[in-house]
Design a protein around this motif. Structure first.
Motif, mmCIF file in Angstrom:
data_model
loop_
_atom_site.group_PDB
_atom_site.id
_atom_site.type_symbol
_atom_site.label_atom_id
_atom_site.label_comp_id
_atom_site.label_asym_id
_atom_site.label_seq_id
_atom_site.Cartn_x
_atom_site.Cartn_y
_atom_site.Cartn_z
ATOM 1 N N PHE A 27 0.859 -1.181 0.000
ATOM 2 C CA PHE A 27 0.000 0.000 0.000
ATOM 3 C C PHE A 27 0.893 1.228 0.000
ATOM 4 C CE2 PHE A 27 -2.715 3.013 2.690
ATOM 5 C CZ PHE A 27 -3.542 3.374 1.635
ATOM 6 N N PHE A 46 -3.482 -0.635 -3.739
ATOM 7 C CA PHE A 46 -4.010 0.723 -3.724
ATOM 8 C C PHE A 46 -2.916 1.735 -3.392
ATOM 9 C CE2 PHE A 46 -7.969 -1.607 -2.547
ATOM 10 C CZ PHE A 46 -8.822 -1.089 -3.513
ATOM 11 N N LEU A 69 -7.882 7.946 -4.393
ATOM 12 C CA LEU A 69 -7.567 6.540 -4.202
ATOM 13 C C LEU A 69 -7.325 5.958 -5.587
ATOM 14 C CD1 LEU A 69 -7.329 4.175 -2.169
ATOM 15 C CD2 LEU A 69 -9.713 3.620 -2.727
ATOM 16 N N ALA A 111 -5.882 2.708 -8.047
ATOM 17 C CA ALA A 111 -5.768 1.254 -8.050
ATOM 18 C C ALA A 111 -4.787 0.791 -9.114
ATOM 19 C CB ALA A 111 -7.123 0.607 -8.297
ATOM 20 N N THR A 120 -11.675 -4.483 -1.773
ATOM 21 C CA THR A 120 -11.798 -3.670 -0.575
ATOM 22 C C THR A 120 -12.752 -4.340 0.390
ATOM 23 O OG1 THR A 120 -11.581 -1.720 -1.989
ATOM 24 C CG2 THR A 120 -12.237 -1.348 0.292
ATOM 25 N N PRO A 177 -14.876 -0.572 2.654
ATOM 26 C CA PRO A 177 -14.857 0.726 1.965
ATOM 27 C C PRO A 177 -15.106 1.878 2.946
ATOM 28 C CG PRO A 177 -16.219 -0.864 0.787
ATOM 29 C CD PRO A 177 -15.911 -1.477 2.113
ATOM 30 N N PHE A 226 -7.204 4.560 6.454
ATOM 31 C CA PHE A 226 -6.839 4.140 5.100
ATOM 32 C C PHE A 226 -5.905 2.929 5.132
ATOM 33 C CE2 PHE A 226 -8.087 8.550 4.745
ATOM 34 C CZ PHE A 226 -8.978 8.485 3.699
ATOM 35 N N SER A 265 -8.036 -0.103 6.028
ATOM 36 C CA SER A 265 -8.944 -0.555 4.973
ATOM 37 C C SER A 265 -8.245 -1.043 3.719
ATOM 38 C CB SER A 265 -9.895 0.589 4.584
ATOM 39 O OG SER A 265 -10.766 0.896 5.638
ATOM 40 N N TYR A 266 -7.101 -0.439 3.371
ATOM 41 C CA TYR A 266 -6.517 -0.689 2.060
ATOM 42 C C TYR A 266 -5.146 -1.363 2.083
ATOM 43 C CZ TYR A 266 -10.319 2.415 0.761
ATOM 44 O OH TYR A 266 -11.564 2.974 0.605
ATOM 45 N N CYS A 267 -4.624 -1.632 3.281
ATOM 46 C CA CYS A 267 -3.360 -2.365 3.379
ATOM 47 C C CYS A 267 -3.573 -3.655 4.154
ATOM 48 C CB CYS A 267 -2.292 -1.521 4.082
ATOM 49 S SG CYS A 267 -0.698 -2.375 4.225
#
Length: 213
Positions: free
Chosen positions: A27, A71, A121, A123, A129, A132, A160, A163-165
């Motif tokens: 990430f 992401f 954000l 991709a 995800t 979200p 973040f 959620s995204y890593c």
């Protein structure tokens, strides 16, 4: 690669990133210069904020080192949104979300009262995800920019990473500044790699992370 984990590298990211293996981070969360020649009242400056020569090379390398389905969350300067978007797309990133951060205070006043920050954000590939986030996020803390002219609160960054890593992933910040992203990653049990070209800010970030142990 392992020798760079949980460290802050003193370097220009466009020169250092090529030394990282492809698809080696999970990430990217970063706050690059906004290209606005920002100068607060105390006279401090932000490195590389007067030109965009670094913009496309940096995002091209960021795309290369990011995992195949990963992401990147990046803040950006809205006056030059076109330049940032060109760099994102040229690198191979696909915009999949846009976040607004309303502030409880005014940063500056011109034709409008500037009271929010923005981030895209991006991709690579087709990441999933699990959790979200809403595209309007709270900004309840004022850091006073004590450690860096554009210092971000750690608390706005942690959601973040959560959620995204994926855990236990590696978070990269090629424009580490005072180390807020790295501290957020460390707090959440992720590994991190920071890159900062300004010697003073590099020392600040390194000390901040060391004292958080």
């Amino acid at each position: 690669m392992r020798q760079f984990r949980n460290t802050v590298i003193h370097a220009d990211c466009t020169q250092f990133l090529p030394s990282l293996p492809s698809q080696s981070v999970d990430f990217i969360l970063t706050d690059p210069p906004y290209l606005v020649s920002y100068r607060p009242r105390d006279g401090r400056t932000v490195s590389n904020d007067r030109n965009d020569a670094w913009l496309k090379p940096a995002f091209a390398e960021m795309h290369r080192v990011l995992a195949a389905d990963g992401f990147c969350l990046t803040f950006y300067g809205w006056p030059h949104a076109d330049r940032f978007m060109q760099a994102f797309r040229a690198a191979g990133f696909r915009p999949v979300g846009h976040f607004a951060f309303p502030k409880p205070y005014v940063s500056s006043v011109g034709h409008v009262r500037c009271q929010h920050e923005s981030a895209y954000l991006l991709a690579k590939g087709n990441p999933r995800t699990a959790k979200p986030l809403p595209d309007v996020m709270p900004w309840d803390e004022n850091t006073g920019n004590k450690l860096h002219p554009t210092q971000k609160p750690v608390a706005i960054l942690t959601p973040f990473i959560e959620s995204y890593c994926p855990a236990p992933g590696v978070v990269l910040d090629p424009f580490a500044g005072s180390g807020s992203t790295l501290l957020a990653a460390k707090t959440l049990g992720r590994s991190y790699i920071g890159i900062e070209m300004d010697a003073k800010h590099h020392v600040t970030a390194s000390q901040r992370l060391r004292l958080s142990a």
